[in-house]
Design an enzyme around this catalytic site. Structure first.
Site, PDB file in Angstrom:
ATOM      1  N   TYR A 261       0.832  -1.198   0.000  1.00 55.99           N
ATOM      2  CA  TYR A 261       0.000   0.000   0.000  1.00 55.99           C
ATOM      3  C   TYR A 261       0.868   1.251   0.000  1.00 55.99           C
ATOM      4  O   TYR A 261       0.670   2.162  -0.809  1.00 55.99           O
ATOM      5  CB  TYR A 261      -0.914  -0.014   1.223  1.00 55.99           C
ATOM      6  CG  TYR A 261      -1.826   1.184   1.349  1.00 55.99           C
ATOM      7  CD1 TYR A 261      -3.001   1.258   0.615  1.00 55.99           C
ATOM      8  CD2 TYR A 261      -1.518   2.238   2.205  1.00 55.99           C
ATOM      9  CE1 TYR A 261      -3.851   2.348   0.727  1.00 55.99           C
ATOM     10  CE2 TYR A 261      -2.358   3.336   2.332  1.00 55.99           C
ATOM     11  CZ  TYR A 261      -3.524   3.388   1.591  1.00 55.99           C
ATOM     12  OH  TYR A 261      -4.357   4.478   1.707  1.00 55.99           O
TER      13      TYR A 261
ATOM     14  N   LYS B  62       1.269   4.182  -2.990  1.00 58.28           N
ATOM     15  CA  LYS B  62       0.960   5.595  -2.767  1.00 58.28           C
ATOM     16  C   LYS B  62       2.182   6.477  -3.010  1.00 58.28           C
ATOM     17  O   LYS B  62       2.059   7.609  -3.509  1.00 58.28           O
ATOM     18  CB  LYS B  62       0.418   5.793  -1.350  1.00 58.28           C
ATOM     19  CG  LYS B  62      -0.945   5.148  -1.120  1.00 58.28           C
ATOM     20  CD  LYS B  62      -2.009   5.718  -2.044  1.00 58.28           C
ATOM     21  CE  LYS B  62      -3.400   5.206  -1.703  1.00 58.28           C
ATOM     22  NZ  LYS B  62      -4.447   5.803  -2.552  1.00 58.28           N
TER      23      LYS B  62
END
Length: 259
Positions: A164, A168
């Site tokens: 994750y 990002k």
């Protein structure tokens, strides 16, 4: 000139068209609502039809132009089909907000290829493909706004950043690359960086009262974020007021990142 007219000229989105992925819940829904109420025709793109219909229906009931498209943003074919369908509602968009995301964060040693691939497909590749679909047209027309929603994990590792955080961080790099390519033609590309926000995407952390309290204590304003905290920043980045702001990451986090 009255203050009302001045503010309207600065921030109004009248006549603009926006596509907001992940706009059926959480931060995306708040941003879709803000853009619609500022005058844009908004097309919400996500998976779940019931949530999409509710989000768009609320805006239509408020007198806004809004519609929805159900799409699978986890596949290239799904992204392309969703983009074409979204552009077919009110026309090619002037504003693209990439808020759809998945938050799969097993311990790194247990992170399998399936989690990695899913995370990168939704969090990174879909924004890239949508940018490739809509960015050149924005540049040709001389106006465009691309806004990505990223994360604190783009800047620092904590609470199992895993794939994750990687996705990002890469998304912020994508914004800079898009800014380099298209800002000379009137298209700004920026990211909004949340702190901890109580949304469905953060269900795992939200269910831990001690962790929620600790995160709130870390902010300078003394509370965790709410989806509606992003309304003003989104309208700013989507409007003419932000014409000289591009390639930037704007933290909307109550001071969380300052520590």
């Amino acid at each position: 000139m009255t203050s009302r007219n001045y503010l309207s000229r600065l921030f109004s989105l009248d006549g603009r068209v926006a596509v907001v992925t992940g706009g059926s819940s959480g931060i995306g829904r708040a941003i879709a609502g803000a853009l619609a109420r500022a005058g844009a025709g908004v097309v919400i793109v996500a998976r779940r039809e019931a949530e999409l219909a509710a989000a768009a229906g609320e805006l239509v009931a408020d007198g806004c132009r809004a519609a929805w498209v159900s799409a699978d943003l986890g596949s290239r074919a799904g992204v392309r089909a969703g983009a074409d369908a979204a552009a077919g509602v009110f026309g090619e968009p002037d504003i693209l907000v990439n808020c759809a995301g998945v938050n799969l964060r097993p311990p790194l040693g247990e992170l399998g290829e399936d989690v990695w691939d899913t995370t990168m497909a939704v969090n990174l590749e879909a924004p890239h493909l949508l940018g490739q679909r809509f960015g050149p047209g924005m540049a040709e027309r001389g106006f465009g706004r691309i806004i990505h929603i990223t994360s604190q994990q783009a800047h620092r590792a904590f609470v199992r950043s895993g794939a994750y955080g990687v996705s990002k961080g890469a998304l912020e790099s994508l914004a800079r690359s898009q800014a380099e390519a298209w800002s000379p033609y009137g298209v700004t590309c920026n990211t909004l960086v949340p702190g901890f926000v109580m949304t469905p995407l953060n269900t795992r952390l939200s269910s831990d009262p001690e962790r929620v309290a600790a995160l709130a204590a870390r902010t300078m304003v003394g509370r965790n974020g709410l989806a509606e905290d992003f309304a003003g920043a989104a309208v700013f980045l989507a409007s003419g007021a932000s014409a000289y702001v591009t390639g930037q990451s704007l933290c909307v986090d109550g001071g969380f990142s300052v520590h």
